[in-house]
Design a protein around this motif. Structure first.
Motif, PDB file in Angstrom:
ATOM      1  N   LYS A  59       0.839  -1.200   0.000  1.00  0.00           N
ATOM      2  CA  LYS A  59       0.000   0.000   0.000  1.00  0.00           C
ATOM      3  C   LYS A  59       0.880   1.259   0.000  1.00  0.00           C
ATOM      4  O   LYS A  59       0.627   2.200  -0.754  1.00  0.00           O
ATOM      5  CB  LYS A  59      -0.926  -0.010   1.226  1.00  0.00           C
ATOM      6  N   ASP A  69       2.198   2.203  -3.142  1.00  0.00           N
ATOM      7  CA  ASP A  69       1.146   2.635  -4.054  1.00  0.00           C
ATOM      8  C   ASP A  69       1.086   1.773  -5.320  1.00  0.00           C
ATOM      9  O   ASP A  69       1.158   2.285  -6.439  1.00  0.00           O
ATOM     10  CB  ASP A  69       1.358   4.114  -4.430  1.00  0.00           C
ATOM     11  N   LEU A 100      -6.427   2.383  -0.846  1.00  0.00           N
ATOM     12  CA  LEU A 100      -5.453   2.114  -1.898  1.00  0.00           C
ATOM     13  C   LEU A 100      -6.161   2.143  -3.242  1.00  0.00           C
ATOM     14  O   LEU A 100      -7.132   1.410  -3.461  1.00  0.00           O
ATOM     15  CB  LEU A 100      -4.791   0.738  -1.664  1.00  0.00           C
ATOM     16  N   LYS A 129       3.465   7.554   4.141  1.00  0.00           N
ATOM     17  CA  LYS A 129       3.309   7.189   2.733  1.00  0.00           C
ATOM     18  C   LYS A 129       4.128   8.105   1.816  1.00  0.00           C
ATOM     19  O   LYS A 129       4.782   7.656   0.885  1.00  0.00           O
ATOM     20  CB  LYS A 129       1.841   7.220   2.334  1.00  0.00           C
TER      21      LYS A 129
END
Ligand code: SF4
Ligand code: SF4
Lengths: 387, 86
Positions: free
Chosen positions: A18, A21, A49, A184
């Motif tokens: 995740k 990506d 996601l 992220k």
């Protein structure tokens, strides 16, 4: 603020995919991998996601879909285990030969017969000549960290090979550990965008992928994969160092990790979660004034033979622990691969933990004792076998 | 050299694969016996028998795989298969 979650190895793998990506996931559930693809399906379903989750009817289809997706330039992830990985075997060659930078999590599990869902490493070892890069994780944090690095390794322009990140079934896949989840944005910044130059299906620029390679060309294509594996040795080290710098977690040099090796005459070599147990034993024995070392192999393919030789310069006795067996030779894969480079030392092969047989601290102490005393050079001993 | 991953960036160039390399038998065509019926031209699975500008049939040995279907189909036995000399 650090974001630490107490999660299983399969969840750590899903989190990593995740964070990177991924664009496409194609996977079929198989014990003990299932919880990983369940987690990914959940991420896609609840909008965490933005990826295409392809439901398939088998692992052969899962990896085929991944090759197709990767051929369009999509960042692609799959996960499997044991019989599932065996079912993928045929396409694993295609993925490597077509230079598709797919990343896979494999939950190491024994192969039938008899049916056994527990951990050993025979499944991934049986795929060692497919051309895939194979990395082995010691714990859940390393699983997450390796998968993030795997995308960057696989997509490196000079490598372009699929990467399999292996974690021990149940021991890691179903055990919760605190895992630090990086931001992220930071991960994306590290992994970067995958911009394929070699494979990219677009209507305006047609190309043929997976073409016939007659005897005039086939050998060269295999040699190319070998060269890419050679290059990967440096790329893995380099990406590891960059990762360590950015995220503050290091694992040896990225290829191998030495533990108390400089003080020891007797060194154990193995891969995966077993390294944690061995480190504990080494600490205990050190407290008693006895020095033993561990050489953990993180990258099994490419195998860093020069680094291994160098790391073992001071060692006299080497115990190589294999969670797999080449039947008919009575040797494990690590032993057959490494022992030829250590001709000046006593090398002993231990077959351990097949089909989930427990490997306890007492077993490790028994191995050390045996290697130093009665063992003969190049001998094989099965540990914990009922006679 | 081969591109990374054997990718072919210009489709339609499988002509570069010289499929004649695995031939064991080699068809020899005698244009003096040939009646220009075009049977070999039609039946050759590799499409490698073509008439030249004079109407004489020629075999392109770069692509002839030596199946000898042409020999079988020729009604006047103008084509004979011999063992390939390397
Ligand atoms: S031997 Fe076969 S491939 Fe060669 S010319 Fe005759 S029909 Fe064609
Ligand atoms: S089949 Fe025989 S006769 Fe007919 S065109 Fe070919 S070589 Fe000539």
């Amino acid at each position: 603020m650090q974001n630490v979650k107490v999660i299983t190895g399969t969840s750590a793998a899903a989190e990593a995919a995740k964070l990177a990506d991924v664009d496409v996931i194609a996977a079929y559930p198989i014990t003990p991998q299932t919880t990983s693809v369940e987690k990914l399906a959940e991420f896609v379903a609840n909008g965490e996601l933005n990826a295409e989750y392809i439901k398939v009817e088998s692992e052969h289809s899962a990896i085929s879909a991944c090759v197709g997706a990767s051929a369009t330039g999509a960042r692609t992830f799959t996960a499997t285990s044991s019989q599932g990985l065996a079912l993928m075997h045929e396409i694993l060659f295609a993925a490597a030969g077509m230079r598709m930078p797919i990343v896979m999590m494999n939950a190491n599990r024994a192969l039938s017969a008899p049916i056994n869902i527990w951990n050993d490493q025979q499944d991934s070892i049986s795929q060692r000549d497919t051309g895939w890069i194979q990395l082995y994780a010691e714990n859940n944090q390393e699983t997450l960290d390796l998968i993030i690095q795997a995308f960057k390794i696989a997509e490196n322009e000079n490598v372009l090979l699929p990467v399999m990140v292996n974690l021990d079934g149940f021991i890691l896949t179903h055990t919760v550990e605190p895992v630090e989840i990086p931001e992220k944005e930071k991960v994306l910044n590290f992994v970067g965008q995958y911009e394929p130059k070699h494979a990219y299906l677009r209507p305006e620029k047609p190309m043929t992928q997976g073409a016939l390679g007659d005897p005039e060309w086939y050998m060269e294509t295999r040699y190319d994969v070998q060269k890419a594996q050679d290059v990967a040795l440096n790329v893995i080290k380099d990406i590891h160092d960059k990762f360590a710098e950015k995220f503050g977690r290091a694992y040896g040099n990225g290829l191998i990790e030495s533990y108390n090796i400089e003080n020891a005459e007797t060194v154990l070599i193995t891969m995966g979660s077993l390294c944690g147990t061995i480190k504990d034993v080494i600490d205990e024995l050190k407290a008693e004034g006895k020095e033993y070392g561990l050489l953990k192999i993180i990258s099994y393919r490419p195998l860093p033979t020069e680094e291994i030789k160098e790391a073992l310069k001071g060692a006299k006795n080497v115990a190589i622990l294999d969670k797999d067996i080449s039947l008919g030779l009575d040797k494990g894969a690590l032993f057959t691969d490494i022992a030829p480079f250590l001709k000046d030392k006593k090398t002993v092969n231990y077959i351990v933990g097949l089909g989930g047989r427990d490997i306890r601290k007492a077993n490790i102490k028994e191995i050390i004792e045996h290697t130093e005393n009665e063992a003969k050079d190049t001998e094989t001993k099965w540990i914990g076998l009922k006679e | 050299m081969v591109n990374k991953g054997t990718i072919i960036y210009e489709p339609g160039n499988s002509i570069n694969n010289k499929t004649g390399s695995w031939r064991v038998f080699k068809p020899i065509l005698d244009n003096d016996k040939c009646i220009k019926c075009e049977n070999c031209y039609i039946f050759c699975p590799e499409g490698c028998i073509q008439p030249d500008e004079n109407g004489d049939f020629k075999i392109d040995y770069d692509y002839c795989k030596g199946c000898l279907i042409c020999e079988e189909e020729c009604p006047v036995k103008a084509i004979t298969g011999i063992r390939e000399e390397k």
